[in-house]
Design a protein around this motif. Structure first.
Motif, PDB file in Angstrom:
ATOM      1  N   PRO A  30     -46.330 -33.710  -7.830  1.00 53.51           N
ATOM      2  CA  PRO A  30     -44.898 -33.426  -7.949  1.00 53.51           C
ATOM      3  C   PRO A  30     -44.134 -34.488  -8.729  1.00 53.51           C
ATOM      4  CG  PRO A  30     -45.652 -33.006  -5.723  1.00 53.51           C
ATOM      5  CD  PRO A  30     -46.770 -33.694  -6.427  1.00 53.51           C
ATOM      6  N   LEU A  31     -44.492 -35.765  -8.525  1.00 53.00           N
ATOM      7  CA  LEU A  31     -43.785 -36.830  -9.243  1.00 53.00           C
ATOM      8  C   LEU A  31     -44.144 -36.835 -10.723  1.00 53.00           C
ATOM      9  CD1 LEU A  31     -44.049 -39.701  -6.639  1.00 53.00           C
ATOM     10  CD2 LEU A  31     -42.081 -38.295  -7.169  1.00 53.00           C
ATOM     11  N   ILE A  32     -45.400 -36.546 -11.061  1.00 55.49           N
ATOM     12  CA  ILE A  32     -45.787 -36.484 -12.474  1.00 55.49           C
ATOM     13  C   ILE A  32     -45.055 -35.345 -13.171  1.00 55.49           C
ATOM     14  CG2 ILE A  32     -47.709 -36.009 -14.030  1.00 55.49           C
ATOM     15  CD1 ILE A  32     -49.535 -37.463 -12.099  1.00 55.49           C
ATOM     16  N   VAL A  33     -44.962 -34.201 -12.497  1.00 56.37           N
ATOM     17  CA  VAL A  33     -44.295 -33.044 -13.100  1.00 56.37           C
ATOM     18  C   VAL A  33     -42.820 -33.326 -13.332  1.00 56.37           C
ATOM     19  CG1 VAL A  33     -43.622 -30.658 -12.690  1.00 56.37           C
ATOM     20  CG2 VAL A  33     -45.949 -31.387 -12.188  1.00 56.37           C
ATOM     21  N   VAL A  34     -42.159 -33.910 -12.339  1.00 47.00           N
ATOM     22  CA  VAL A  34     -40.735 -34.212 -12.492  1.00 47.00           C
ATOM     23  C   VAL A  34     -40.530 -35.304 -13.539  1.00 47.00           C
ATOM     24  CG1 VAL A  34     -38.693 -35.050 -11.276  1.00 47.00           C
ATOM     25  CG2 VAL A  34     -40.223 -33.470 -10.155  1.00 47.00           C
ATOM     26  N   THR A  35     -41.516 -36.163 -13.741  1.00 47.99           N
ATOM     27  CA  THR A  35     -41.394 -37.215 -14.747  1.00 47.99           C
ATOM     28  C   THR A  35     -41.566 -36.674 -16.159  1.00 47.99           C
ATOM     29  OG1 THR A  35     -42.232 -38.844 -13.164  1.00 47.99           O
ATOM     30  CG2 THR A  35     -42.298 -39.447 -15.478  1.00 47.99           C
ATOM     31  N   ILE A  36     -42.546 -35.779 -16.378  1.00 48.57           N
ATOM     32  CA  ILE A  36     -42.774 -35.238 -17.720  1.00 48.57           C
ATOM     33  C   ILE A  36     -41.819 -34.097 -18.034  1.00 48.57           C
ATOM     34  CG2 ILE A  36     -45.195 -35.901 -17.617  1.00 48.57           C
ATOM     35  CD1 ILE A  36     -45.898 -32.957 -17.209  1.00 48.57           C
ATOM     36  N   LEU A 108     -41.455 -23.782  -5.460  1.00 51.20           N
ATOM     37  CA  LEU A 108     -42.648 -24.059  -6.267  1.00 51.20           C
ATOM     38  C   LEU A 108     -43.142 -22.840  -7.043  1.00 51.20           C
ATOM     39  CD1 LEU A 108     -44.411 -26.638  -6.739  1.00 51.20           C
ATOM     40  CD2 LEU A 108     -42.601 -26.813  -5.021  1.00 51.20           C
ATOM     41  N   PRO A 109     -43.260 -21.647  -6.431  1.00 51.50           N
ATOM     42  CA  PRO A 109     -43.674 -20.499  -7.255  1.00 51.50           C
ATOM     43  C   PRO A 109     -42.699 -20.177  -8.380  1.00 51.50           C
ATOM     44  CG  PRO A 109     -43.969 -20.020  -4.928  1.00 51.50           C
ATOM     45  CD  PRO A 109     -43.201 -21.300  -5.007  1.00 51.50           C
ATOM     46  N   LEU A 110     -41.393 -20.273  -8.092  1.00 46.47           N
ATOM     47  CA  LEU A 110     -40.412 -19.987  -9.137  1.00 46.47           C
ATOM     48  C   LEU A 110     -40.458 -21.038 -10.245  1.00 46.47           C
ATOM     49  CD1 LEU A 110     -37.304 -18.763  -7.081  1.00 46.47           C
ATOM     50  CD2 LEU A 110     -38.922 -17.396  -8.436  1.00 46.47           C
ATOM     51  N   ALA A 111     -40.592 -22.322  -9.869  1.00 40.85           N
ATOM     52  CA  ALA A 111     -40.671 -23.379 -10.880  1.00 40.85           C
ATOM     53  C   ALA A 111     -41.918 -23.219 -11.735  1.00 40.85           C
ATOM     54  CB  ALA A 111     -40.662 -24.739 -10.203  1.00 40.85           C
ATOM     55  N   THR A 112     -43.039 -22.873 -11.097  1.00 49.52           N
ATOM     56  CA  THR A 112     -44.268 -22.646 -11.860  1.00 49.52           C
ATOM     57  C   THR A 112     -44.104 -21.486 -12.830  1.00 49.52           C
ATOM     58  OG1 THR A 112     -45.539 -23.444  -9.960  1.00 49.52           O
ATOM     59  CG2 THR A 112     -46.733 -22.243 -11.661  1.00 49.52           C
ATOM     60  N   LEU A 113     -43.502 -20.394 -12.343  1.00 47.21           N
ATOM     61  CA  LEU A 113     -43.279 -19.232 -13.207  1.00 47.21           C
ATOM     62  C   LEU A 113     -42.371 -19.584 -14.382  1.00 47.21           C
ATOM     63  CD1 LEU A 113     -43.605 -16.205 -13.744  1.00 47.21           C
ATOM     64  CD2 LEU A 113     -41.633 -15.816 -12.223  1.00 47.21           C
ATOM     65  N   SER A 160     -47.150 -26.740 -15.535  1.00 44.42           N
ATOM     66  CA  SER A 160     -47.363 -25.539 -14.730  1.00 44.42           C
ATOM     67  C   SER A 160     -48.743 -25.538 -14.083  1.00 44.42           C
ATOM     68  CB  SER A 160     -47.178 -24.287 -15.594  1.00 44.42           C
ATOM     69  OG  SER A 160     -48.137 -24.250 -16.641  1.00 44.42           O
ATOM     70  N   VAL A 161     -49.758 -26.040 -14.784  1.00 42.11           N
ATOM     71  CA  VAL A 161     -51.101 -26.134 -14.206  1.00 42.11           C
ATOM     72  C   VAL A 161     -51.105 -27.101 -13.024  1.00 42.11           C
ATOM     73  CG1 VAL A 161     -53.470 -26.872 -14.636  1.00 42.11           C
ATOM     74  CG2 VAL A 161     -52.280 -25.480 -16.326  1.00 42.11           C
ATOM     75  N   LEU A 162     -50.419 -28.225 -13.164  1.00 47.69           N
ATOM     76  CA  LEU A 162     -50.335 -29.177 -12.052  1.00 47.69           C
ATOM     77  C   LEU A 162     -49.630 -28.561 -10.851  1.00 47.69           C
ATOM     78  CD1 LEU A 162     -49.441 -32.535 -13.869  1.00 47.69           C
ATOM     79  CD2 LEU A 162     -51.654 -31.808 -12.984  1.00 47.69           C
ATOM     80  N   LEU A 163     -48.583 -27.790 -11.100  1.00 46.03           N
ATOM     81  CA  LEU A 163     -47.882 -27.138  -9.987  1.00 46.03           C
ATOM     82  C   LEU A 163     -48.779 -26.104  -9.303  1.00 46.03           C
ATOM     83  CD1 LEU A 163     -44.302 -26.621 -11.473  1.00 46.03           C
ATOM     84  CD2 LEU A 163     -45.030 -28.312  -9.798  1.00 46.03           C
ATOM     85  N   MET A 164     -49.617 -25.417 -10.054  1.00 48.55           N
ATOM     86  CA  MET A 164     -50.555 -24.471  -9.446  1.00 48.55           C
ATOM     87  C   MET A 164     -51.555 -25.189  -8.542  1.00 48.55           C
ATOM     88  SD  MET A 164     -51.365 -21.916 -12.651  1.00 48.55           S
ATOM     89  CE  MET A 164     -50.058 -21.052 -13.512  1.00 48.55           C
ATOM     90  N   ILE A 165     -52.031 -26.346  -8.996  1.00 44.09           N
ATOM     91  CA  ILE A 165     -52.952 -27.125  -8.154  1.00 44.09           C
ATOM     92  C   ILE A 165     -52.257 -27.567  -6.875  1.00 44.09           C
ATOM     93  CG2 ILE A 165     -54.309 -29.245  -8.039  1.00 44.09           C
ATOM     94  CD1 ILE A 165     -54.748 -29.019 -11.039  1.00 44.09           C
ATOM     95  N   ASN A 166     -50.989 -27.971  -6.994  1.00 43.96           N
ATOM     96  CA  ASN A 166     -50.233 -28.372  -5.816  1.00 43.96           C
ATOM     97  C   ASN A 166     -50.069 -27.207  -4.851  1.00 43.96           C
ATOM     98  OD1 ASN A 166     -47.214 -28.587  -4.565  1.00 43.96           O
ATOM     99  ND2 ASN A 166     -48.208 -30.593  -4.628  1.00 43.96           N
ATOM    100  N   MET A 167     -49.772 -26.023  -5.362  1.00 46.21           N
ATOM    101  CA  MET A 167     -49.634 -24.844  -4.506  1.00 46.21           C
ATOM    102  C   MET A 167     -50.958 -24.462  -3.863  1.00 46.21           C
ATOM    103  SD  MET A 167     -47.088 -22.435  -6.744  1.00 46.21           S
ATOM    104  CE  MET A 167     -47.409 -21.082  -5.617  1.00 46.21           C
ATOM    105  N   LEU A 168     -52.063 -24.622  -4.595  1.00 45.70           N
ATOM    106  CA  LEU A 168     -53.376 -24.309  -4.038  1.00 45.70           C
ATOM    107  C   LEU A 168     -53.688 -25.188  -2.832  1.00 45.70           C
ATOM    108  CD1 LEU A 168     -56.081 -22.802  -4.227  1.00 45.70           C
ATOM    109  CD2 LEU A 168     -56.861 -24.579  -5.811  1.00 45.70           C
ATOM    110  N   GLY A 169     -53.380 -26.485  -2.949  1.00 43.75           N
ATOM    111  CA  GLY A 169     -53.610 -27.372  -1.814  1.00 43.75           C
ATOM    112  C   GLY A 169     -52.765 -26.999  -0.613  1.00 43.75           C
ATOM    113  N   TYR A 170     -51.530 -26.560  -0.850  1.00 44.76           N
ATOM    114  CA  TYR A 170     -50.659 -26.142   0.262  1.00 44.76           C
ATOM    115  C   TYR A 170     -51.181 -24.864   0.918  1.00 44.76           C
ATOM    116  CZ  TYR A 170     -46.759 -23.792   2.537  1.00 44.76           C
ATOM    117  OH  TYR A 170     -45.977 -23.105   3.421  1.00 44.76           O
ATOM    118  N   LEU A 171     -51.587 -23.883   0.094  1.00 45.51           N
ATOM    119  CA  LEU A 171     -52.072 -22.617   0.640  1.00 45.51           C
ATOM    120  C   LEU A 171     -53.371 -22.802   1.412  1.00 45.51           C
ATOM    121  CD1 LEU A 171     -51.326 -20.229  -2.378  1.00 45.51           C
ATOM    122  CD2 LEU A 171     -50.018 -20.493  -0.255  1.00 45.51           C
ATOM    123  N   ARG A 172     -54.153 -23.797   1.044  1.00 47.86           N
ATOM    124  CA  ARG A 172     -55.402 -24.059   1.772  1.00 47.86           C
ATOM    125  C   ARG A 172     -55.182 -24.951   2.986  1.00 47.86           C
ATOM    126  NH1 ARG A 172     -60.456 -25.258  -2.058  1.00 47.86           N
ATOM    127  NH2 ARG A 172     -61.389 -25.083   0.025  1.00 47.86           N
ATOM    128  N   GLY A 173     -53.936 -25.340   3.239  1.00 45.67           N
ATOM    129  CA  GLY A 173     -53.603 -26.094   4.451  1.00 45.67           C
ATOM    130  C   GLY A 173     -53.932 -27.558   4.420  1.00 45.67           C
TER     131      GLY A 173
END
Length: 697
Positions: A30-36, A108-113, A160-173
């Motif tokens: 999240p910090l890398i995405v907000v930075t770039i 997160l889904p809206l930002a990724t989209l 967007s790829v980084l945000l998808m990885i972040n969402m994947l980790g959340y969905l997997r708990g």
């Protein structure tokens, strides 16, 4: 995403157990995405306000800087605006999630989209331009605006790829949806946004005052704020020179803040994850090799346990019973077992083999265990010293690992940048790879001679991105070199000066005190000289003189200076520490322990100001443990209480503690200094003691 709360049974701080799995996805992404994100917006703005094609003079033989822009189609401009809107919307959604205004599952889904759409639209525009209205070579080429769009689409897609990885980790708990930002992380987000806003705004002002194109103005603002100054662009109007005063001053401030925040973030990530993981592996290796008695030694080696009858024999018989299976080598605490090779035709050997086969759970696994070196840690102090060794090894590994990582990043950026500039400036400058390395070196160190500078339309946009990535990497490298190489060089210089041109008083004493083996060798050599000269080596009537030659009187007479004396402050600190580590006999009473507790609190509070942080000896920890637990409430019966007190007194006499020094609950793994941890526990003990006194009234 947030750190799990610390368990009270671990005796450690609340933030001491950060998530070990998927930590990069939970915290760093999240910090890398907000930075770039702001960098992507700046590049997208440059692509929007700049034409994507230019016509070069002299039929394409002129320089890129002299090209004349070609008007873009209306559909390209509108699509570019839509892409920028989606990119900004995705960044706003992320910020709203960070401040708790929008839920994670929505933001997160809206930002990724949004970022996917922004990237896809830019890529579609680039392909459409290349297919339907491409520049006509050799006179027409793509401008800086086109290459800004290419870089912006890459950053949007990467985010967007980084945000998808972040969402994947959340969905997997693997972590919760709430991101608890600390002050450094919030500061990094705000400072990054301010810096890129200042960079883009300053480029707009220079564009208006100096007549630069916006793409050239952005390149000029970047070169100026990074203090490189190639000299290919310079302000010529009074307004531009006057604005440079303000722009440069605040730009350097914003840049310094961003670099400082990135350095702290990288250091915290390394300390919490990489260094902690290395220390965990070291502890697991130590625990896996540690044995405290013969039973554990036999179990670890796969040897049969001693029977009750065998257990009654003396230690010599026990050693001989182990020796029949192999040979033990002791080096310090390390025990190496080398098993005997079986010899055919021997009935005794066959009997041994039967015993060994009987003890094996799995043959190959047990053989591997027998080859390993075990650590003999029979006493609590041995485990304490083993943990101290792990801490020291981890500290050294941290220094050299950080330096190696910074050097690797620096050389990768340097060599890759030189390769790119060699290709992008081939038409304008015809650079060789060595020339490109020279240019990148001058730019990385912000020297900026100006003999080589980017001239092509693709080289300038790439230089903006490359230089902004290079500055924090170079800063981190300089910091790591200062903490390792420069510090070691300074220490070596001081040592050389102490022994040569600027001799320091007592340097020989310090050397002998730090190397007792060398001191013993000198004492032994002096002893042999005394024997050869006919002097008496030892007078049995003199109990103050020792046979080992380490007595003060013997060393002084023979010209070997005794151990260095401490300064007044060191002596006071040592006296205070000894008073804690070795209390008086009256400390067995509760009132005396309460007085010792007050003295210990005062001493430990003073240790909080020590630089580097104070580390306590095992004896001091044993006394601290006594002071911590003497105020514990007891709810047992009188018989159990007497038995418990007897066990506690026995433990205190042996200096035992309630935790395993190399285990997960060791206080030496706390995320605070030892003095701070001890002070918290001592204050808790004082509070319990005062509560007991109030209840007794």
């Amino acid at each position: 995403m947030s750190s799990t709360a610390g368990d009270s049974t671990t005796h450690r701080g609340r933030s001491d157990h950060p998530p070990q799995r998927w930590w990069f996805a939970s915290t760093a992404i999240p910090l890398i995405v907000v930075t770039i994100g702001p960098l992507s917006h700046v590049l997208s703005i440059a692509s929007l306000v700049s034409p994507w094609r230019i016509t070069l003079p002299n039929g394409g033989r002129g320089l890129d800087d002299l090209g004349v822009g070609i008007a873009d189609p209306q559909w390209e401009i509108i699509s570019n605006i839509i892409s920028l809107i989606f990119g900004l919307a995705g960044n706003v959604l992320l910020l709203l999630n960070f401040v708790g205004r929008v839920r994670y599952i929505v933001a997160l889904p809206l930002a990724t989209l949004c970022w996917v759409l922004s990237s896809v639209i830019l890529i579609a525009i680039e392909l459409a331009m290349h297919i339907y209205v491409p520049p006509e070579p050799p006179a027409d080429i793509y401008s800086q605006g086109f290459w800004h769009a290419v870089l912006a689409s890459c950053f949007y897609f990467f985010g967007s790829v980084l945000l998808m990885i972040n969402m994947l980790g959340y969905l997997r708990g693997h972590y919760s949806q709430k991101l608890d930002l600390d002050d450094d992380q919030r500061t990094l987000i705000l400072q990054t946004m301010m810096f890129f806003f200042w960079l883009a705004g300053g480029a707009g002002v220079f564009c208006a005052l100096e007549g630069f194109t916006y793409a050239d103005a952005l390149y000029y603002a970047d070169v100026s704020v990074l203090t490189i100054g190639f000299g290919d662009f310079a302000p010529k109007t009074d307004g531009g020179r006057g604005f440079l005063f303000i722009f440069q001053l605040l730009g350097i401030v914003f840049l310094s803040l961003v670099i400082s925040s990135i350095s702290r973030f990288a250091a915290s990530i390394g300390a919490d994850k990489i260094i902690r993981k290395h220390q965990l592996h070291a502890r697991e290796a130590t625990v896996g090799r540690a044995v405290s008695n013969e039973s554990e030694l036999r179990s670890r080696l796969g040897l049969p346990q001693r029977s009750n009858k065998t257990a009654a024999v003396d230690s010599e018989r026990r050693r001989s019973s182990l020796a029949k299976y192999g040979r033990f080598e002791f080096v310090g605490r390390t025990v190496t077992f080398r098993e005997h090779r079986a010899q055919g035709g021997s009935s005794s050997s066959n009997g041994i083999e039967r015993d060994k086969r009987r003890a094996r759970a799995s043959g190959e696994e047990r053989r591997k265990q027998r080859r390993q070196k075990l650590l003999l840690l029979p006493e609590e102090k041995d485990r304490f010293e083993a943990m101290r060794q792990i801490q020291d090894d981890t500290r050294r590994w941290k220094q050299y690992w950080a330096l190696a990582a910074a050097l690797l990043a620096f050389f990768a950026l340097w060599c890759f940048g030189a390769l790119v500039f060699m290709m992008t400036e081939a038409r304008s400058l015809d650079l060789k790879y060595f020339d490109a390395l020279y240019f990148c070196w001058v730019a990385l160190l912000t020297i900026g001679y100006g003999d080589i500078s980017p001239r092509s339309n693709i080289g300038k946009p790439f230089f903006i991105v490359w230089s902004l990535l290079a500055v924090p990497i170079v800063t981190v490298l300089i910091q790591e070199m200062f903490s390792t190489v420069v510090t070691a060089f300074n220490l070596g210089t001081f040592i050389f000066a102490d022994w040569t041109i600027m001799p320091r008083k007592g340097v020989l004493d310090d050397f002998l005190a730090a190397h007792p083996s060398f001191r013993g060798f000198l004492n032994h050599w002096q002893q042999r000289r005394r024997i050869a000269g006919g002097f008496t080596v030892h007078n049995p009537a003199d109990p103050g003189q020792k046979l080992d030659g380490n007595s003060t009187s013997f060393s002084t007479r023979e010209g070997i200076t005794p151990a260095p004396t401490m300064s007044e402050n060191e002596e006071n600190n040592a006296t205070t520490s000894k008073s804690i580590a070795k209390p008086s006999v009256e400390a067995d009473t509760e009132q005396a322990l309460a007085r010792q507790l007050a003295i210990a609190i005062k001493s430990v509070a003073h240790d909080l100001r020590c630089t580097p942080p104070r580390r306590y000896s095992f004896e001091e920890w044993a006394q601290f443990t006594k002071l911590i637990r003497f105020s514990r409430p007891t709810t047992h019966s009188e018989e159990d209480k007497t038995e418990e007190e007897g066990e506690r007194e026995e433990d205190e006499e042996e200096g035992l503690v309630e935790w395993d020094w190399i285990g997960d609950n060791s206080p030496m793994l706390a995320d605070v200094a030892e003095a701070e941890w001890v002070l918290d526990r001592l204050c808790e003990s004082l509070a319990r003691y005062m509560q007991r006194l109030l209840e007794a009234r």
